[in-house]
Design a protein around this motif. Sequence first.
Motif, PDB file in Angstrom:
ATOM      1  N   GLY A  91       0.827  -1.196   0.000  1.00  0.00           N
ATOM      2  CA  GLY A  91       0.000   0.000   0.000  1.00  0.00           C
ATOM      3  C   GLY A  91       0.863   1.249   0.000  1.00  0.00           C
ATOM      4  N   LEU A  92       0.272   2.358  -0.394  1.00  0.00           N
ATOM      5  CA  LEU A  92       0.975   3.642  -0.450  1.00  0.00           C
ATOM      6  C   LEU A  92       0.527   4.522   0.712  1.00  0.00           C
ATOM      7  CD1 LEU A  92       2.756   5.785  -1.823  1.00  0.00           C
ATOM      8  CD2 LEU A  92       0.779   6.379  -3.250  1.00  0.00           C
ATOM      9  N   GLY A  93       1.485   4.917   1.550  1.00  0.00           N
ATOM     10  CA  GLY A  93       1.201   5.842   2.637  1.00  0.00           C
ATOM     11  C   GLY A  93       1.455   7.278   2.225  1.00  0.00           C
ATOM     12  N   THR A  94       0.757   8.215   2.842  1.00  0.00           N
ATOM     13  CA  THR A  94       0.852   9.626   2.444  1.00  0.00           C
ATOM     14  C   THR A  94       1.293  10.529   3.597  1.00  0.00           C
ATOM     15  OG1 THR A  94      -1.502   9.989   2.928  1.00  0.00           O
ATOM     16  CG2 THR A  94      -0.930   9.302   0.685  1.00  0.00           C
ATOM     17  N   MET A  95       2.023   9.965   4.558  1.00  0.00           N
ATOM     18  CA  MET A  95       2.385  10.722   5.754  1.00  0.00           C
ATOM     19  C   MET A  95       3.169  11.995   5.444  1.00  0.00           C
ATOM     20  SD  MET A  95       4.432   9.431   9.161  1.00  0.00           S
ATOM     21  CE  MET A  95       6.041   9.346   8.362  1.00  0.00           C
ATOM     22  N   THR A  96       4.031  11.964   4.439  1.00  0.00           N
ATOM     23  CA  THR A  96       4.875  13.133   4.146  1.00  0.00           C
ATOM     24  C   THR A  96       4.249  14.100   3.147  1.00  0.00           C
ATOM     25  OG1 THR A  96       6.058  11.982   2.360  1.00  0.00           O
ATOM     26  CG2 THR A  96       6.958  11.783   4.585  1.00  0.00           C
ATOM     27  N   TRP A  97       3.075  13.758   2.616  1.00  0.00           N
ATOM     28  CA  TRP A  97       2.433  14.651   1.656  1.00  0.00           C
ATOM     29  C   TRP A  97       2.023  15.939   2.370  1.00  0.00           C
ATOM     30  CZ3 TRP A  97      -1.103  11.778  -2.374  1.00  0.00           C
ATOM     31  CH2 TRP A  97      -0.357  10.755  -2.969  1.00  0.00           C
ATOM     32  N   GLY A  98       2.353  17.032   1.736  1.00  0.00           N
ATOM     33  CA  GLY A  98       2.068  18.322   2.350  1.00  0.00           C
ATOM     34  C   GLY A  98       3.237  18.860   3.156  1.00  0.00           C
ATOM     35  N   GLU A  99       4.211  18.009   3.464  1.00  0.00           N
ATOM     36  CA  GLU A  99       5.435  18.428   4.137  1.00  0.00           C
ATOM     37  C   GLU A  99       6.599  18.320   3.160  1.00  0.00           C
ATOM     38  OE1 GLU A  99       5.960  19.686   7.052  1.00  0.00           O
ATOM     39  OE2 GLU A  99       4.053  19.391   8.090  1.00  0.00           O
ATOM     40  N   ASP A 100       7.113  17.093   2.981  1.00  0.00           N
ATOM     41  CA  ASP A 100       8.227  16.871   2.057  1.00  0.00           C
ATOM     42  C   ASP A 100       7.767  16.582   0.629  1.00  0.00           C
ATOM     43  OD1 ASP A 100       9.902  17.133   4.238  1.00  0.00           O
ATOM     44  OD2 ASP A 100       9.961  14.990   4.632  1.00  0.00           O
ATOM     45  N   THR A 101       6.479  16.324   0.450  1.00  0.00           N
ATOM     46  CA  THR A 101       5.947  15.948  -0.864  1.00  0.00           C
ATOM     47  C   THR A 101       4.860  16.928  -1.275  1.00  0.00           C
ATOM     48  OG1 THR A 101       6.361  13.606  -0.333  1.00  0.00           O
ATOM     49  CG2 THR A 101       4.902  14.072  -2.186  1.00  0.00           C
ATOM     50  N   ASP A 102       5.110  17.676  -2.362  1.00  0.00           N
ATOM     51  CA  ASP A 102       4.107  18.628  -2.835  1.00  0.00           C
ATOM     52  C   ASP A 102       3.149  17.952  -3.812  1.00  0.00           C
ATOM     53  OD1 ASP A 102       5.486  18.408  -5.272  1.00  0.00           O
ATOM     54  OD2 ASP A 102       6.492  20.336  -5.041  1.00  0.00           O
ATOM     55  N   ALA A 103       2.213  18.695  -4.345  1.00  0.00           N
ATOM     56  CA  ALA A 103       1.176  18.126  -5.204  1.00  0.00           C
ATOM     57  C   ALA A 103       1.764  17.478  -6.461  1.00  0.00           C
ATOM     58  CB  ALA A 103       0.160  19.196  -5.580  1.00  0.00           C
ATOM     59  N   GLU A 104       2.773  18.097  -7.040  1.00  0.00           N
ATOM     60  CA  GLU A 104       3.372  17.532  -8.254  1.00  0.00           C
ATOM     61  C   GLU A 104       4.051  16.198  -7.969  1.00  0.00           C
ATOM     62  OE1 GLU A 104       6.688  18.696 -11.707  1.00  0.00           O
ATOM     63  OE2 GLU A 104       6.121  20.150 -10.166  1.00  0.00           O
ATOM     64  N   ALA A 105       4.829  16.148  -6.888  1.00  0.00           N
ATOM     65  CA  ALA A 105       5.498  14.905  -6.528  1.00  0.00           C
ATOM     66  C   ALA A 105       4.485  13.838  -6.120  1.00  0.00           C
ATOM     67  CB  ALA A 105       6.491  15.152  -5.397  1.00  0.00           C
ATOM     68  N   ALA A 106       3.401  14.257  -5.455  1.00  0.00           N
ATOM     69  CA  ALA A 106       2.361  13.318  -5.059  1.00  0.00           C
ATOM     70  C   ALA A 106       1.686  12.704  -6.286  1.00  0.00           C
ATOM     71  CB  ALA A 106       1.323  14.023  -4.190  1.00  0.00           C
ATOM     72  N   THR A 107       1.471  13.515  -7.295  1.00  0.00           N
ATOM     73  CA  THR A 107       0.875  13.011  -8.537  1.00  0.00           C
ATOM     74  C   THR A 107       1.772  11.950  -9.172  1.00  0.00           C
ATOM     75  OG1 THR A 107      -0.245  15.120  -8.953  1.00  0.00           O
ATOM     76  CG2 THR A 107       0.070  13.649 -10.838  1.00  0.00           C
ATOM     77  N   GLU A 108       3.077  12.199  -9.189  1.00  0.00           N
ATOM     78  CA  GLU A 108       4.016  11.232  -9.751  1.00  0.00           C
ATOM     79  C   GLU A 108       4.002   9.930  -8.954  1.00  0.00           C
ATOM     80  OE1 GLU A 108       7.805  13.085  -9.861  1.00  0.00           O
ATOM     81  OE2 GLU A 108       7.279  14.497 -11.470  1.00  0.00           O
ATOM     82  N   GLN A 109       3.940  10.062  -7.637  1.00  0.00           N
ATOM     83  CA  GLN A 109       3.908   8.868  -6.793  1.00  0.00           C
ATOM     84  C   GLN A 109       2.647   8.040  -7.040  1.00  0.00           C
ATOM     85  OE1 GLN A 109       4.670   9.091  -2.609  1.00  0.00           O
ATOM     86  NE2 GLN A 109       6.295  10.609  -2.810  1.00  0.00           N
ATOM     87  N   LEU A 110       1.507   8.706  -7.046  1.00  0.00           N
ATOM     88  CA  LEU A 110       0.258   7.974  -7.170  1.00  0.00           C
ATOM     89  C   LEU A 110       0.119   7.319  -8.544  1.00  0.00           C
ATOM     90  CD1 LEU A 110      -2.210   7.190  -5.536  1.00  0.00           C
ATOM     91  CD2 LEU A 110      -3.401   9.175  -6.454  1.00  0.00           C
ATOM     92  N   THR A 111       0.529   7.991  -9.585  1.00  0.00           N
ATOM     93  CA  THR A 111       0.450   7.389 -10.920  1.00  0.00           C
ATOM     94  C   THR A 111       1.426   6.222 -11.045  1.00  0.00           C
ATOM     95  OG1 THR A 111       1.974   9.093 -11.744  1.00  0.00           O
ATOM     96  CG2 THR A 111      -0.379   9.470 -12.068  1.00  0.00           C
ATOM     97  N   THR A 112       2.607   6.355 -10.458  1.00  0.00           N
ATOM     98  CA  THR A 112       3.568   5.252 -10.447  1.00  0.00           C
ATOM     99  C   THR A 112       2.998   4.054  -9.720  1.00  0.00           C
ATOM    100  OG1 THR A 112       5.482   6.736 -10.533  1.00  0.00           O
ATOM    101  CG2 THR A 112       5.862   4.536  -9.639  1.00  0.00           C
ATOM    102  N   PHE A 113       2.367   4.316  -8.596  1.00  0.00           N
ATOM    103  CA  PHE A 113       1.774   3.263  -7.773  1.00  0.00           C
ATOM    104  C   PHE A 113       0.667   2.527  -8.521  1.00  0.00           C
ATOM    105  CE2 PHE A 113      -1.430   2.147  -4.428  1.00  0.00           C
ATOM    106  CZ  PHE A 113      -0.680   1.207  -3.734  1.00  0.00           C
ATOM    107  N   VAL A 114      -0.242   3.267  -9.113  1.00  0.00           N
ATOM    108  CA  VAL A 114      -1.370   2.654  -9.824  1.00  0.00           C
ATOM    109  C   VAL A 114      -0.885   1.921 -11.073  1.00  0.00           C
ATOM    110  CG1 VAL A 114      -3.492   3.155 -11.112  1.00  0.00           C
ATOM    111  CG2 VAL A 114      -3.067   4.265  -8.911  1.00  0.00           C
TER     112      VAL A 114
END
Length: 314
Positions: A17-40
């Motif tokens: 599973g993908l955790g999102t603990m660092t989103w909004g701190e070390d991970t901005d919206a652009e990086a989060a998008t890359e992570q989620l698309t990679t994951f899916v």
Amino acid sequence: MRRRQVGTSGLQVSRIGLGTMTWGEDTDAEAATEQLTTFVDAGGTLVETADVYSDGKAQEILGEVMNTAVPRDYLVLTGRGGLPTGVLGDGAARGALLGALDAMLRRLGTDHLDLWQLPGWDAAVPLEETLSAVQVAVMSGRVRYAGVVGPAGWQLATVAERARTLGNIAMPVSAQVEYSLLSRVAEADLVPAARHHGVGLLAWAPLGRGVLTGKYADGTPADSRGASPVLASYVEARRNERSARIVQAVLTAADGLGTSPLAVALAWVRDRPGVAAAIVGARDAAQLSASMATEAVELPAEIRSALDDVSVPI
């Protein structure tokens, strides 16, 4: 990626599973998008979030990404509530829980959670009241399944037995707990209780808060969580002499298998009895891809046994 049933329920999730603990701190919206698309793209489905992650910002970012890059229906969304305080009550009171759930859904921009994970045990609120909040959430369509976060074995067993008296609609299907080669406390009583009651485990921090990757063997890298003012103490709690011995065993196993320490540590916890999924966090999409590549790694019995022995809880 292979999927697993969560306990004995009908819910199925990707085994990473993908955790999102660092989103909004070390991970901005652009990086989060890359992570989620990679994951899916790798076949992942289970995405974990909590309202305490960046004070709700992580959920707002996840909601943005779901509205733009990854369809909501591709995900099994699990939301973990904190211990909310409001005019309708505190902690696990029905009003507080349902109010926090509605706020979470607004931040995420969705009308339901696939798995709602309730906060820890609250001795100040009758358990029947807490379970009634689950009933309301399920009956209203806001929640599909429910679970609990960090319970002791006796607490999980108590929740399961009380839920049965209410007709099973509030029955927990999951228990989220820290579980890794560095943290095996759950095996004492929670794991047996979960298996007895048909509850699946969601293992968080399966890489020992990053320590099991070996990155801290020779110090603290400047770009690591251990160097972050926000997360340094979180990582430091898993750095000690015992951990160093376990990390060395992981490094040796990885060298023998021709794979990474990350893959060895993640595969170990992913395939422990009762574990439905191991939840990983990542700094970026490349780091996440390394975790997803672990899907192809299966530990030989002799290596698994050696890791079991070196990491036996003291």
